[in-house]
Write an enzyme that holds these catalytic residues in place. Sequence first.
Site, short mmCIF file in Angstrom:
data_model
loop_
_atom_site.label_atom_id
_atom_site.label_comp_id
_atom_site.label_asym_id
_atom_site.label_seq_id
_atom_site.Cartn_x
_atom_site.Cartn_y
_atom_site.Cartn_z
N GLY A 9 -46.63 34.36 27.95
CA GLY A 9 -46.44 34.39 29.40
C GLY A 9 -45.72 35.67 29.80
O GLY A 9 -45.57 36.60 29.00
N ASN A 100 -35.40 28.89 30.79
CA ASN A 100 -34.69 28.74 32.06
C ASN A 100 -33.79 27.51 32.08
O ASN A 100 -32.71 27.54 32.63
CB ASN A 100 -35.71 28.54 33.20
CG ASN A 100 -36.01 29.86 33.87
OD1 ASN A 100 -35.16 30.73 33.91
ND2 ASN A 100 -37.20 29.99 34.40
N LYS A 178 -27.43 29.92 35.37
CA LYS A 178 -28.87 30.18 35.53
C LYS A 178 -29.56 28.92 36.08
O LYS A 178 -30.42 29.00 36.96
CB LYS A 178 -29.47 30.58 34.18
CG LYS A 178 -30.97 30.80 34.18
CD LYS A 178 -31.36 32.10 34.86
CE LYS A 178 -32.86 32.37 34.70
NZ LYS A 178 -33.30 33.55 35.44
#
Lengths: 297, 297
Positions: A9, A100, A178
Site C-alpha cells: 500500500g 495506525n 496517533k
Amino acid sequence: MRIGIIGGGAVGLLTAAYFSKNHDVTIYTRRHEQAEQLCTYGLTVMYGNERTTYRVHAEPFVRAIEEDVLFIAVKQYDVTHILNTRIHMLQANAIMFLQNGMGHVLHLPHMPHNDIALAVVEHGALKIDDTTVSHTGVGRTKWSVWRGEKETFSFLSVTDARFPFQYVEDWKTMLIEKLMVNVCINPLTALLGVPNGMLVTHAPYRQAMEQLFHEVASIFELEQQERIWQHVETVCQQTAVNRSSMLRDIEAGRRTELDAILGYVIERANERHIPAPISTFLYALVKGKELEGEKEK
Amino acid sequence: MRIGIIGGGAVGLLTAAYFSKNHDVTIYTRRHEQAEQLCTYGLTVMYGNERTTYRVHAEPFVRAIEEDVLFIAVKQYDVTHILNTRIHMLQANAIMFLQNGMGHVLHLPHMPHNDIALAVVEHGALKIDDTTVSHTGVGRTKWSVWRGEKETFSFLSVTDARFPFQYVEDWKTMLIEKLMVNVCINPLTALLGVPNGMLVTHAPYRQAMEQLFHEVASIFELEQQERIWQHVETVCQQTAVNRSSMLRDIEAGRRTELDAILGYVIERANERHIPAPISTFLYALVKGKELEGEKEK
C-alpha cells in the site's frame, strides 16, 4: 542490510522506495500481479514534479521470509490476521510495525522475536497504482522500541532527508497520540465528506470533534489532554486540504480502518465498563456508510 | 366559517386547500408576491394525476387579523417570533397550532385567547411553488385542546376524506410522539443523505437511531417506550422512499427545523441537568451541514 517490507500500500511502497537507496529491499505483496509489476517496472515515487524509479525485488507473501529487518506495513485489519496465523513465517532478527491503530500491541507478547519496534508514519502518501506512490507531504516517522535493543535499528538514523525517523522513549504515548489524531479526523471527515481543515475552521464541526476527543480521552485516562488536543488541531491545519484516508476509502467503496480506530476505542471502553455513547454512535454511522458503499459495488 | 391560515408553506397551503371547499379561507403569507399570486391564480393541490384549483383570498401578514378560527402553520422558528411580537394581531376566538416541535407550548400561558388547540400533521406534502402543493401521502391530523372548549373545533369533524382530523385526549403525549418521530428521522436522514426507509433497513443506521431514541426517551422520561419506538419504525417504513423535510432543506441550502427538534431536546436536558451527548453531537454535525449550505449560497 536486507530489509523486507510486508504490504504494497501507500506506506509500504513509500518506505520501500526510500530504503532502496541504501539497502537491499524486498516488498512482500498480497497479490501476485503487484509483485510481478514491481519486479518488471520498478517502484516509482512522485514528489512534486519529480519522478524517481527504484529497482526493487518483490514477491507475494506466501512463504517464510528471511530478512535482517522486517517492516510490517499492512492495514490494521490485516496485521491481526498475519499475527494470528503467520508468525512463524516472519523470520527476521528485528521487526518494526507501521500501523495506525493499537490492536496489534495486544499480540506482541506472543511473538518470538527479540527486537520489536513500533512506529507511526506522519507522511502524506497516496498510492497511485501498483508500482507508483505519491509523496504528498513530508513528515517524519516516529518510532520506539517495544522489546529489545534500540541499537538494532540504528540504521534508521541514516535515511533520506525527506524520510526522517525520530526516536521517542514512550511507545504508548506515541501510539495513543496517533490514535487520538485518527479517532478525531478520520471518522468525522468520512461521515461528513469534508477535507481535514473543515474540522477546525467550521465551528460546529470543531465542537463535535472536541466532544468526541473528550470522550475518548476519558476512556484512555489521557494525561496532557490540552497538549494532545492542540496537536490534533495542528494536524487538521497542516493537512487542511487533504481528504483523509477513511474518507477516500468510503468514497471508493473500500473497507475502512474504522474497526482499528473507533472499534478499538469502543472495545477498551467496554472492557472497563465506561460508557462511550458518542464513539458508539459515530461508529454505527460510519460503518453504515462503509456498508452502503460495499453494497453498491 | 371564516378561517385564517398563517403560513404559505406546504402545511399551510394543504390545510387552506381542503378547508376552501366548505369555508371562507384567507391565507396570510410572509411575502407580498405569494399573496398576490394566490389571489390571481388560486391555490392548486396535486394528488396523483389530479390537479384541483381553489379560489382563495390571500394577503401578507402585516396587520391585525380577525377570523373565527386561526391556524398557525408557520415553521417552529417563526412561531416563536410571532408569539413574542404579534400576539395582539391574532384576533380570533380560536387558534390551532400546526407545528412539529414543542417550543411554542411554553408561550401558550401568555396568550389571551380562550380556545387553543394543538395539532400534528401526518400528511405528506411538498410545496411545488407559491400557489401549488403536492399531497404526496394521505395521513391524518391529530389534534387536542390545550385550553378551552373542544366544541369550538367541532367543524373539524366535517372535512374532506383525504384530510381527516382525529381528536386525542392527551396533547402532551401527542406532541412528544411526533417530536420523537422527528428527532429520530429528520437529523439522521439530513446528515446521512438517505431516504427515511434506510434508517430501518440498514442495520448500522437503525442501531444509531435506536441509541438516539433511548437517550431522548430518557430525557423526557417517556412511558411506553416500546410502543413509541415501534411507531417510529412504522413511520420509517411507511415513508421509506421519502426524503425528510430536513434533508430537503439541507440539500436546498435552506434553514432547517433543527433547533425546534433537537435543539429543544438539548434545552430540556440542560434544564434538568441530564447529559445528552448523542443529541448534542448530532446537533453539531447537522448544524454544520446547514451552515455549510448557507455559506455556499
